[in-house]
Design a protein around this motif. Structure first.
Motif, PDB file in Angstrom:
ATOM      1  N   GLY A  58      37.100 -30.741  20.001  1.00 56.56           N
ATOM      2  CA  GLY A  58      36.175 -31.475  19.146  1.00 56.56           C
ATOM      3  C   GLY A  58      34.896 -31.850  19.879  1.00 56.56           C
ATOM      4  O   GLY A  58      33.794 -31.745  19.331  1.00 56.56           O
ATOM      5  N   GLU A  59      35.030 -32.282  21.150  1.00 55.60           N
ATOM      6  CA  GLU A  59      33.849 -32.639  21.936  1.00 55.60           C
ATOM      7  C   GLU A  59      32.962 -31.415  22.185  1.00 55.60           C
ATOM      8  O   GLU A  59      31.727 -31.501  22.117  1.00 55.60           O
ATOM      9  N   SER A  60      33.580 -30.262  22.467  1.00 57.71           N
ATOM     10  CA  SER A  60      32.804 -29.041  22.701  1.00 57.71           C
ATOM     11  C   SER A  60      32.088 -28.594  21.437  1.00 57.71           C
ATOM     12  O   SER A  60      30.922 -28.170  21.484  1.00 57.71           O
ATOM     13  N   LEU A  61      32.758 -28.694  20.294  1.00 53.82           N
ATOM     14  CA  LEU A  61      32.122 -28.335  19.020  1.00 53.82           C
ATOM     15  C   LEU A  61      30.936 -29.248  18.729  1.00 53.82           C
ATOM     16  O   LEU A  61      29.877 -28.804  18.261  1.00 53.82           O
ATOM     17  N   SER A  62      31.130 -30.536  18.998  1.00 56.26           N
ATOM     18  CA  SER A  62      30.052 -31.493  18.766  1.00 56.26           C
ATOM     19  C   SER A  62      28.855 -31.190  19.655  1.00 56.26           C
ATOM     20  O   SER A  62      27.697 -31.228  19.222  1.00 56.26           O
ATOM     21  N   GLN A  63      29.110 -30.869  20.914  1.00 55.24           N
ATOM     22  CA  GLN A  63      28.032 -30.594  21.863  1.00 55.24           C
ATOM     23  C   GLN A  63      27.258 -29.337  21.481  1.00 55.24           C
ATOM     24  O   GLN A  63      26.031 -29.293  21.584  1.00 55.24           O
ATOM     25  N   CYS A  64      27.957 -28.299  21.004  1.00 51.18           N
ATOM     26  CA  CYS A  64      27.302 -27.018  20.689  1.00 51.18           C
ATOM     27  C   CYS A  64      26.584 -27.039  19.344  1.00 51.18           C
ATOM     28  O   CYS A  64      25.518 -26.423  19.196  1.00 51.18           O
ATOM     29  N   PHE A  65      27.154 -27.746  18.352  1.00 47.96           N
ATOM     30  CA  PHE A  65      26.658 -27.578  16.988  1.00 47.96           C
ATOM     31  C   PHE A  65      26.156 -28.872  16.325  1.00 47.96           C
ATOM     32  O   PHE A  65      25.544 -28.806  15.265  1.00 47.96           O
ATOM     33  N   LEU A  66      26.450 -30.026  16.930  1.00 42.98           N
ATOM     34  CA  LEU A  66      26.013 -31.273  16.292  1.00 42.98           C
ATOM     35  C   LEU A  66      24.973 -32.027  17.107  1.00 42.98           C
ATOM     36  O   LEU A  66      24.117 -32.702  16.533  1.00 42.98           O
ATOM     37  N   SER A  67      25.046 -31.928  18.425  1.00 43.28           N
ATOM     38  CA  SER A  67      24.188 -32.757  19.282  1.00 43.28           C
ATOM     39  C   SER A  67      22.881 -32.055  19.607  1.00 43.28           C
ATOM     40  O   SER A  67      22.798 -30.826  19.650  1.00 43.28           O
ATOM     41  N   ILE A  68      21.864 -32.843  19.828  1.00 45.36           N
ATOM     42  CA  ILE A  68      20.595 -32.352  20.365  1.00 45.36           C
ATOM     43  C   ILE A  68      20.596 -32.738  21.836  1.00 45.36           C
ATOM     44  O   ILE A  68      20.428 -33.905  22.203  1.00 45.36           O
ATOM     45  N   THR A  69      20.833 -31.772  22.691  1.00 42.70           N
ATOM     46  CA  THR A  69      21.031 -32.073  24.101  1.00 42.70           C
ATOM     47  C   THR A  69      20.210 -31.118  24.951  1.00 42.70           C
ATOM     48  O   THR A  69      19.819 -30.033  24.505  1.00 42.70           O
ATOM     49  N   ASN A  70      19.959 -31.518  26.164  1.00 43.11           N
ATOM     50  CA  ASN A  70      19.228 -30.667  27.095  1.00 43.11           C
ATOM     51  C   ASN A  70      20.145 -29.704  27.844  1.00 43.11           C
ATOM     52  O   ASN A  70      19.677 -28.857  28.598  1.00 43.11           O
ATOM     53  N   LYS A  71      21.458 -29.841  27.630  1.00 48.02           N
ATOM     54  CA  LYS A  71      22.405 -28.958  28.312  1.00 48.02           C
ATOM     55  C   LYS A  71      22.252 -27.536  27.777  1.00 48.02           C
ATOM     56  O   LYS A  71      22.223 -27.306  26.574  1.00 48.02           O
ATOM     57  N   VAL A  72      22.155 -26.583  28.700  1.00 47.99           N
ATOM     58  CA  VAL A  72      21.964 -25.186  28.331  1.00 47.99           C
ATOM     59  C   VAL A  72      23.292 -24.610  27.830  1.00 47.99           C
ATOM     60  O   VAL A  72      24.318 -24.702  28.509  1.00 47.99           O
ATOM     61  N   THR A  73      23.293 -24.024  26.623  1.00 51.12           N
ATOM     62  CA  THR A  73      24.468 -23.365  26.050  1.00 51.12           C
ATOM     63  C   THR A  73      24.236 -21.860  26.050  1.00 51.12           C
ATOM     64  O   THR A  73      23.247 -21.376  25.495  1.00 51.12           O
ATOM     65  N   SER A  74      25.148 -21.121  26.694  1.00 51.52           N
ATOM     66  CA  SER A  74      25.003 -19.671  26.803  1.00 51.52           C
ATOM     67  C   SER A  74      25.973 -18.976  25.853  1.00 51.52           C
ATOM     68  O   SER A  74      26.871 -19.597  25.270  1.00 51.52           O
TER      69      SER A  74
END
Length: 678
Positions: free
Chosen positions: A520-536
């Motif tokens: 759930g946390e990974s889904l939120s980070q990839c698709f719900l959050s606006i973050t500076n973390k780079v997603t590859s």
């Protein structure tokens, strides 16, 4: 005089055929037309022309012949010669008009009134004047030369080498070649002979050892060659299969397992006392352990040994898995042993190789569950000696037992639920954690399809669009692309992800481990959050694989230790990961969903009943307008003693509505997916 009947397509043709048979000319015969013949329409209804040909007798009469003889031998000696005044007295040769076979040769004698005939069966060649005759039945005459011989045949040897499953063995299938030698037996004289050859079969196996070795070499077979089996194939006289090369199959390993040292299942039935008498008041025996008691021993998994193919490749054994043990309340692992740290009822929950063990305490409530007592939430078993009243809730990690009526309430149990009273307007859920995990697995299945589609689109963009350079992706990540895809193409995906995260948070106590929450946390980070973390793209692929593991876990069947047993239900909902049994009058306007079997000894009027392992009901349907639906998966059956008009049954996707009352119904699907009754 010699006469024959001759047939032809016309009068001229019939005459010509007859003259050939008589070996004479038109001037030496009398011709009589027997049948004119007709052509018909398009050859249909045509008739042959028939003529009778009679040879004209020599002009010299019998009297003239006698006078000539008399002049030669003298009148005084004529009495010593046979008299020919009456030709009827002449003796005929008994072989006239006959044909026979002697020493493989055709012999025959013609007759003025009859010609012998032959019928040739397959495998025989007949020659007339050194020319092969391609007819089955023919008329023969002494005027021609006939020869006959058997037709010999020879068939080649057929063979093939194939590799079995995993190339553990090479098998040679052979059909040996053979010769058919046909001879002709002597036959007695007859007007018609039907000649059938005498057949002798000689095996001619032409397989060679060298040919087999060359074929094996072409297939890469170099190990475990069985020379004796190859020789048997070379000597074979009938179609056979031989194992001409043998590898080594891997030895089977074993998964880890738990050896139980105590009873963990409740036993139903009257309990026998020490004096041998039966106590019918004790109808359920609940297992119990004491503090420090060993509940079970965890045995390790054992790896299998590798094998090898006939092409000398290694065959790895099937992967085995250890037991994943989770210690619940009141349990600790000491070495390979599971030990109770407190007394109570041992409770085991298995899901594949995952095993959770805990000790359940028991809470007994002597009165009703109402506003004065409040809701009950307990980590063990709950026993209620009174009623469960309006809008009250009882939750238990173990079993729930209610002695009286449940009205407009909610019962939720990780184990079983039993009630001696009716269930009215209530929601009853047994095996809640299993139901919850299955529902989360279903949600993750939907989520993962969307994730896979997003990955696929991003890969296409990277391959086809020059705007997507690897350096740019490494610097800024996929977040801008993902947000654009969610906005334009997957606009409902974020709502599905939010629902999953909320469900995990709400039911976290029913879940083992942190994987569900971490996903759930990974889904939120990839698709719900606006973050500076780079997603590859690799991050998305890894996330998809983790989701797949949880989906497999959710789909793994749970050993059913949950059940619901009640006498009646009205306007209620019953959910159970195991079986549901209604042993009283039955159910009215109630929805039932069972992961096991549904058994109702009374009636079900209105509502629905689904049983993953089948449904058995005494009586279904109602005379009122409310419909009753009974459903099972495509591999199960429905048994109804009496189905009233309007009852609906559903097996898989096939539906059937009863138009009239029917009895003794056993419904299932046939091989084409139609509902059939037996």
């Amino acid at each position: 005089m010699q006469s024959i009947l001759s047939k032809g397509n016309s009068i001229s043709e019939a005459i010509s055929i007859g003259l050939d048979v008589l070996n004479t000319t038109r001037d030496e015969v009398n011709i009589e037309i027997v049948e004119q013949g007709t052509k018909g329409i398009l050859g249909i209804g045509s008739k042959k022309s028939i003529v009778k040909l009679t040879k004209i007798r020599d002009k010299t009469s019998t009297t003239e012949i006698i006078n000539l003889v008399n002049e030669i031998v003298g009148e005084e000696n004529f009495e010593n010669f046979p008299q020919y005044e009456n030709t009827k007295d002449v003796e005929h040769d008994p072989l006239e008009g006959m044909v026979w076979i002697s020493n493989g040769k055709i012999e025959l004698k013609s007759s003025p009134s009859r010609y012998p005939t032959l019928t040739i069966q397959p495998g025989i060649k007949l020659y007339k004047n050194n020319l092969l005759i391609d007819v089955k039945t023919t008329v023969i005459s002494e005027l021609d030369q006939y020869d006959i011989e058997g037709e010999n045949e020879e068939f080649e040897t057929k063979w093939q080498v194939s590799l079995g499953d995993q190339k553990v063995k090479a098998q040679l299938y052979i059909e040996p070649g053979y010769r058919i030698i046909r001879t002709i037996a002597d036959m007695e004289p007859n007007n018609h002979l039907e000649i059938t050859p005498i057949e002798k079969i000689e095996v001619n196996n032409t397989l060679t050892y060298q040919a087999v070795l060359e074929n094996l070499a072409e297939m890469g077979v170099i190990k475990g060659i069985n020379e004796s089996q190859i020789q048997k194939a070379i000597d074979a006289s009938i179609p056979s299969t031989f194992e001409i090369a043998t590898g080594q199959a891997p030895t089977k390993g074993s998964d880890g397992w738990v050896e139980l040292k105590v009873d963990v299942e409740m036993k139903k039935g009257p309990k026998e006392r020490e004096n041998g008498k039966v106590d019918f008041r004790e109808i359920i025996t609940i297992p119990n352990v004491n503090r420090g008691q060993v509940i079970g021993i965890i045995h390790p998994h054992i790896q299998g040994e590798p094998g090898y193919t006939v092409t000398n490749e290694t065959i790895l054994p099937k992967k085995v898995f250890p037991t994943i043990f989770i210690a619940g309340t009141g349990v600790v692992k000491v070495g390979d042993k599971i030990v109770a740290t407190q007394s109570g009822r041992p409770h085991l929950e298995r899901r594949g190789q995952l095993l959770r063990v805990k000790i359940l305490q028991k809470l007994t409530h002597k009165g009703n569950i109402d506003l004065s007592s409040g809701n009950i939430r307990f980590s063990g078993d709950v026993e209620i000696l009174g009623e469960v009243e309006n809008n009250m809730t009882v939750e238990a990690e173990g079993d729930i037992y209610v002695k009286k009526t449940v009205t407009n309430a909610t019962l939720t149990s990780s184990g079983a639920i039993r009630s001696n009273g009716s269930i009215i307007g209530s929601v009853v859920s047994a095996g809640k954690n299993n139901i919850f995990v299955t529902e989360l697995g279903h949600q993750l299945g939907i989520i993962n399809k969307n994730v896979e589609n997003i990955i696929s689109i991003i890969k296409q963009l990277i391959q086809t669009s020059p705007a997507f350079k690897s350096s740019d992706l490494q610097r800024y990540g996929l977040q801008p692309v993902i947000r654009l895809l969610l906005e334009k193409k997957f606009n409902n995906f974020t709502n599905i992800v939010k629902k999953y995260i909320e469900e995990v948070r709400r039911g976290e106590k029913y879940l083992e481990g942190e994987d569900w929450r971490l996903i759930g946390e990974s889904l939120s980070q990839c698709f719900l959050s606006i973050t500076n973390k780079v997603t590859s793209i690799d991050d998305l692929i890894l996330l998809s694989k983790k989701i797949e593991k949880l989906i497999v876990l959710a789909d793994t069947p749970v050993e059913p230790d949950s059940f619901i047993t009640i006498p009646n239900a009205l306007n209620s909902q019953l959910y159970c990961s195991g079986s549901v049994q209604v042993f009283g009058q039955g159910c009215v306007n109630t929805k039932i969903h069972a992961g096991g079997m549904v058994k109702i000894t009374g009636i079900i009027r209105g509502g629905e009943a689904f049983g993953r392992m089948g449904v058995e009901v005494n009586e279904t349907g109602a005379e009122s307008a409310s419909s009753t639906l009974i459903s099972v998966p495509s591999d199960q059956k429905i048994v109804i003693n009496k189905a009233l008009e309007g009852t609906i049954i559903k097996i898989g996707t096939a539906r059937f509505v009863f138009k009239e009352t029917r009895y003794h119904i056993h419904a299932s699907l046939d091989h084409v997916g139609r509902i059939v009754f037996k």
